[in-house]
Every structure is written in structure tokens, then in C-alpha cells.
Design a protein around this motif. Structure first.
Motif, PDB file in Angstrom:
ATOM      1  N   LYS A  27      38.941 101.397  19.777  1.00 47.13           N
ATOM      2  CA  LYS A  27      39.326 100.098  19.242  1.00 47.13           C
ATOM      3  C   LYS A  27      40.830  99.911  19.392  1.00 47.13           C
ATOM      4  N   GLY A  28      41.237  98.770  19.854  1.00 50.84           N
ATOM      5  CA  GLY A  28      42.655  98.481  20.055  1.00 50.84           C
ATOM      6  C   GLY A  28      43.143  98.793  21.456  1.00 50.84           C
ATOM      7  N   ASP A  29      42.333  99.516  22.234  1.00 55.84           N
ATOM      8  CA  ASP A  29      42.696  99.826  23.624  1.00 55.84           C
ATOM      9  C   ASP A  29      42.208  98.695  24.517  1.00 55.84           C
ATOM     10  N   THR A  30      43.081  97.753  24.814  1.00 55.09           N
ATOM     11  CA  THR A  30      42.717  96.629  25.672  1.00 55.09           C
ATOM     12  C   THR A  30      43.356  96.782  27.048  1.00 55.09           C
ATOM     13  N   GLN A  31      42.747  96.109  28.008  1.00 57.00           N
ATOM     14  CA  GLN A  31      43.176  96.242  29.395  1.00 57.00           C
ATOM     15  C   GLN A  31      42.836  94.943  30.123  1.00 57.00           C
ATOM     16  N   PRO A  32      43.710  94.487  31.027  1.00 49.77           N
ATOM     17  CA  PRO A  32      43.366  93.291  31.800  1.00 49.77           C
ATOM     18  C   PRO A  32      42.055  93.501  32.549  1.00 49.77           C
ATOM     19  N   VAL A  33      41.217  92.471  32.580  1.00 48.00           N
ATOM     20  CA  VAL A  33      39.905  92.579  33.217  1.00 48.00           C
ATOM     21  C   VAL A  33      40.023  93.002  34.672  1.00 48.00           C
ATOM     22  N   LEU A  34      40.952  92.415  35.413  1.00 53.74           N
ATOM     23  CA  LEU A  34      41.072  92.751  36.838  1.00 53.74           C
ATOM     24  C   LEU A  34      41.419  94.224  37.024  1.00 53.74           C
ATOM     25  N   ALA A  35      42.327  94.744  36.209  1.00 55.67           N
ATOM     26  CA  ALA A  35      42.685  96.160  36.310  1.00 55.67           C
ATOM     27  C   ALA A  35      41.504  97.045  35.932  1.00 55.67           C
ATOM     28  N   MET A  36      40.751  96.639  34.906  1.00 57.23           N
ATOM     29  CA  MET A  36      39.573  97.416  34.494  1.00 57.23           C
ATOM     30  C   MET A  36      38.537  97.462  35.610  1.00 57.23           C
ATOM     31  N   LEU A  37      38.271  96.322  36.224  1.00 59.35           N
ATOM     32  CA  LEU A  37      37.282  96.272  37.300  1.00 59.35           C
ATOM     33  C   LEU A  37      37.720  97.101  38.495  1.00 59.35           C
ATOM     34  N   ALA A  38      38.995  97.007  38.860  1.00 61.94           N
ATOM     35  CA  ALA A  38      39.505  97.762  40.001  1.00 61.94           C
ATOM     36  C   ALA A  38      39.385  99.268  39.747  1.00 61.94           C
ATOM     37  N   GLU A  39      39.703  99.675  38.527  1.00 61.42           N
ATOM     38  CA  GLU A  39      39.637 101.092  38.170  1.00 61.42           C
ATOM     39  C   GLU A  39      38.199 101.584  38.101  1.00 61.42           C
ATOM     40  N   LYS A  40      37.322 100.791  37.499  1.00 58.55           N
ATOM     41  CA  LYS A  40      35.947 101.216  37.276  1.00 58.55           C
ATOM     42  C   LYS A  40      35.141 101.270  38.568  1.00 58.55           C
ATOM     43  N   TYR A  41      35.363 100.301  39.443  1.00 56.87           N
ATOM     44  CA  TYR A  41      34.532 100.192  40.648  1.00 56.87           C
ATOM     45  C   TYR A  41      35.255 100.590  41.936  1.00 56.87           C
ATOM     46  N   GLY A  42      36.472 101.089  41.817  1.00 55.60           N
ATOM     47  CA  GLY A  42      37.194 101.557  42.980  1.00 55.60           C
ATOM     48  C   GLY A  42      37.495 100.462  43.989  1.00 55.60           C
ATOM     49  N   MET A  43      37.874  99.298  43.499  1.00 59.79           N
ATOM     50  CA  MET A  43      38.190  98.170  44.375  1.00 59.79           C
ATOM     51  C   MET A  43      39.622  97.728  44.139  1.00 59.79           C
ATOM     52  N   SER A  44      40.106  96.864  45.004  1.00 56.25           N
ATOM     53  CA  SER A  44      41.434  96.301  44.812  1.00 56.25           C
ATOM     54  C   SER A  44      41.361  95.183  43.779  1.00 56.25           C
ATOM     55  N   GLU A  45      42.493  94.823  43.207  1.00 60.13           N
ATOM     56  CA  GLU A  45      42.497  93.724  42.252  1.00 60.13           C
ATOM     57  C   GLU A  45      42.199  92.402  42.951  1.00 60.13           C
ATOM     58  N   GLU A  46      42.512  92.329  44.260  1.00 69.70           N
ATOM     59  CA  GLU A  46      42.162  91.121  45.014  1.00 69.70           C
ATOM     60  C   GLU A  46      40.643  90.982  45.115  1.00 69.70           C
ATOM     61  N   GLN A  47      39.952  92.093  45.343  1.00 71.29           N
ATOM     62  CA  GLN A  47      38.489  92.069  45.391  1.00 71.29           C
ATOM     63  C   GLN A  47      37.916  91.722  44.018  1.00 71.29           C
ATOM     64  N   ALA A  48      38.534  92.278  42.976  1.00 74.40           N
ATOM     65  CA  ALA A  48      38.084  91.964  41.619  1.00 74.40           C
ATOM     66  C   ALA A  48      38.279  90.477  41.326  1.00 74.40           C
ATOM     67  N   GLN A  49      39.399  89.924  41.773  1.00 69.10           N
ATOM     68  CA  GLN A  49      39.649  88.501  41.561  1.00 69.10           C
ATOM     69  C   GLN A  49      38.617  87.644  42.277  1.00 69.10           C
ATOM     70  N   SER A  50      38.236  88.055  43.485  1.00 68.85           N
ATOM     71  CA  SER A  50      37.206  87.320  44.229  1.00 68.85           C
ATOM     72  C   SER A  50      35.890  87.332  43.471  1.00 68.85           C
ATOM     73  N   GLY A  51      35.549  88.476  42.885  1.00 69.31           N
ATOM     74  CA  GLY A  51      34.325  88.564  42.096  1.00 69.31           C
ATOM     75  C   GLY A  51      34.378  87.669  40.874  1.00 69.31           C
ATOM     76  N   GLU A  52      35.536  87.605  40.227  1.00 70.45           N
ATOM     77  CA  GLU A  52      35.699  86.737  39.063  1.00 70.45           C
ATOM     78  C   GLU A  52      35.543  85.259  39.448  1.00 70.45           C
ATOM     79  N   GLU A  53      36.061  84.903  40.608  1.00 66.33           N
ATOM     80  CA  GLU A  53      35.927  83.516  41.047  1.00 66.33           C
ATOM     81  C   GLU A  53      34.467  83.173  41.336  1.00 66.33           C
ATOM     82  N   ASN A  54      33.739  84.132  41.894  1.00 62.80           N
ATOM     83  CA  ASN A  54      32.300  83.915  42.122  1.00 62.80           C
ATOM     84  C   ASN A  54      31.575  83.737  40.789  1.00 62.80           C
ATOM     85  N   LEU A  55      31.930  84.555  39.814  1.00 54.79           N
ATOM     86  CA  LEU A  55      31.330  84.416  38.484  1.00 54.79           C
ATOM     87  C   LEU A  55      31.684  83.065  37.868  1.00 54.79           C
TER      88      LEU A  55
END
Length: 239
Positions: A49-77
Motif C-alpha cells: 500500500k502506498g507504492d504507486t507507479q506510472p501505468v506506462l512504466a509498470m506495463l513496460a516493466e511487467k511485460y518487457g516492452m518499451s514505454e512507447e509500446q505500452a502507450q500504443s496499447g493504452e491508446e488501443n484500450l
């Protein structure tokens, strides 16, 4: 008929899937006889609790992708959400622990306000600028907006044990049912639908589950009148 939905406030597909299911339910002829129950599921249960992280950084770290790829996924969503009439911020959101939100949802369930609070939490997380993570007063405001009392919400948030067992019980049940992701829909404990399926899939599932509901069949021995108790009393055995 009962429909149970396992979901997490941090899950964008749960946000979209809720809207698609509700579209199917609104057009279902027996919608007034369908009970919807929301169940708890944490996508990131080990996050403190209290450990927050930007969504793009979390996605890049969790799925081994670039933040640009994470941003593309967010735009699709965002496009998918817009198609369901939902607002969705594709930038600037953060990610954190959702356990307290699930505990509040169980309080809301006890007071008949569960769906209202879940909707408020989804909108706040995915469509509004102010974060839902790391700020108990933000959660209290959302609880009040959903029809809960501020004092009751604060009491739950101040007591880590309040409704904790209910959240864990939901999560154990999800594991027993084989759900390893959300959203996960269970209809009358007979049919399961995984993921944010199109509304047409939910319509088919509702129709099939309803059609297979059977009236109670009594098993009786022909020519017998079995003793029983009823509103007028109990049958007295005759010697």
C-alpha cells in the motif's frame, strides 16, 4: 439467476467488460430476475500500500516492452473504451494496490451500493485526473458519492482487518474455479465467460444459462402420501 463477476479496479478490461455485460443485460428479457454480484480479484496483490507507479512504466516493466509500446496499447484500450461510451485517459494514470478498494466494495455490498461504488472507482481510476491510489480521503469521497456514509468508509479504511477475510475468500474461490485473470463471469455456477467479450457473447451466455434453468422436480412413490410438516402443522401418524 445469479451472475458473479470477478474483477479488479486496476484492470482496464474489467472496466470495458462491465460496460459490455451491462449492455447485454439491459436487453435481456429476464434482466429483472438476474442478480449481479461483484467479487474481488487483485492483479497485483503483493504491491505494498502506498507504492504507486506510472501505468506506462509498470506495463513496460511487467511485460518487457518499451514505454512507447505500452502507450500504443493504452491508446488501443482508449479506443475500445470509447466504443462503449466510456471515458479513458491514455496518459498520466498510475497503478497501485487495490486491496482497500476491495474492502470498501464489500462494505458497499452489505449496504446494497456495491455496483455504484465499483462504477465510481472505475471512472475515477480510468477517466479522472486525481489518483485513487495512496489517498484514503479520495476513497472516502468516492464512497460517499456512491451512497455510503463517510464515517463507515473511514472506519473500514482505518481497520486493515475489516472485510479482509471477505476479499481473500473471493480470491480463493476464483482460484478454485480456475480463474487466473479478470474479468471473469460465472453464470449460476454453470457457465464461465472469461475476458471482456463482445456484448453478443454475454447475450448468448445469459440466454443459454437461463434456458437451462429447470424447475424443481419432485420424486415421489406412486400411490403414497408421505408425511410432512406445513403451515397447518404436522401429520399425526395413525396406528
Amino acid at each position: 439467476m445469479r451472475v458473479e463477476i470477478w474483477s479488479d479496479i486496476a484492470c482496464p478490461w474489467c472496466y470495458v467488460g462491465k460496460a459490455r455485460f451491462e449492455k447485454a443485460l439491459a436487453a435481456f428479457p429476464h434482466r429483472d430476475q438476474v442478480e449481479v454480484v461483484h467479487r474481488s480479484f487483485e492483479l497485483d496483490p503483493n504491491r505494498v500500500k502506498g507504492d504507486t507507479q506510472p501505468v506506462l512504466a509498470m506495463l513496460a516493466e511487467k511485460y518487457g516492452m518499451s514505454e512507447e509500446q505500452a502507450q500504443s496499447g493504452e491508446e488501443n484500450l482508449g479506443n475500445q473504451a470509447a466504443a462503449e461510451g466510456l471515458d479513458y485517459r491514455t496518459e498520466g494514470r498510475d497503478h497501485g494496490n487495490t486491496f482497500d478498494m476491495h474492502r470498501l466494495l464489500h462494505l458497499a455490498k452489505a449496504e446494497g451500493r456495491q455496483d455504484a461504488l465499483l462504477g465510481a472507482l472505475y471512472r475515477a481510476n480510468f477517466a479522472e485526473e486525481r489518483s485513487v491510489f495512496g489517498d484514503d480521503e479520495r476513497l472516502v469521497e468516492l464512497a460517499v458519492a456512491a451512497g455510503l456514509g463517510a464515517d463507515a468508509a473511514r472506519e473500514v479504511l482505518a481497520d486493515p482487518a475489516a472485510y479482509a477475510d471477505d476479499v481473500r475468500a473471493d480470491e480463493r474461490e476464483a482460484a478454485e474455479l480456475g480463474a487466473n485473470g479478470v474479468p471473469f463471469f460465472v453464470l449460476d455456477r454453470t457457465y464461465g465467460v472469461s475476458g471482456a467479450q463482445p456484448a453478443e457473447v454475454f447475450t448468448q451466455a445469459l440466454t443459454q444459462a437461463w434456458g437451462e434453468r429447470s424447475p424443481l422436480r419432485l420424486i415421489e412413490e406412486p400411490g403414497t402420501d408421505a408425511a410432512a410438516c406445513g403451515p397447518d402443522g404436522c401429520a399425526v401418524p395413525q396406528g
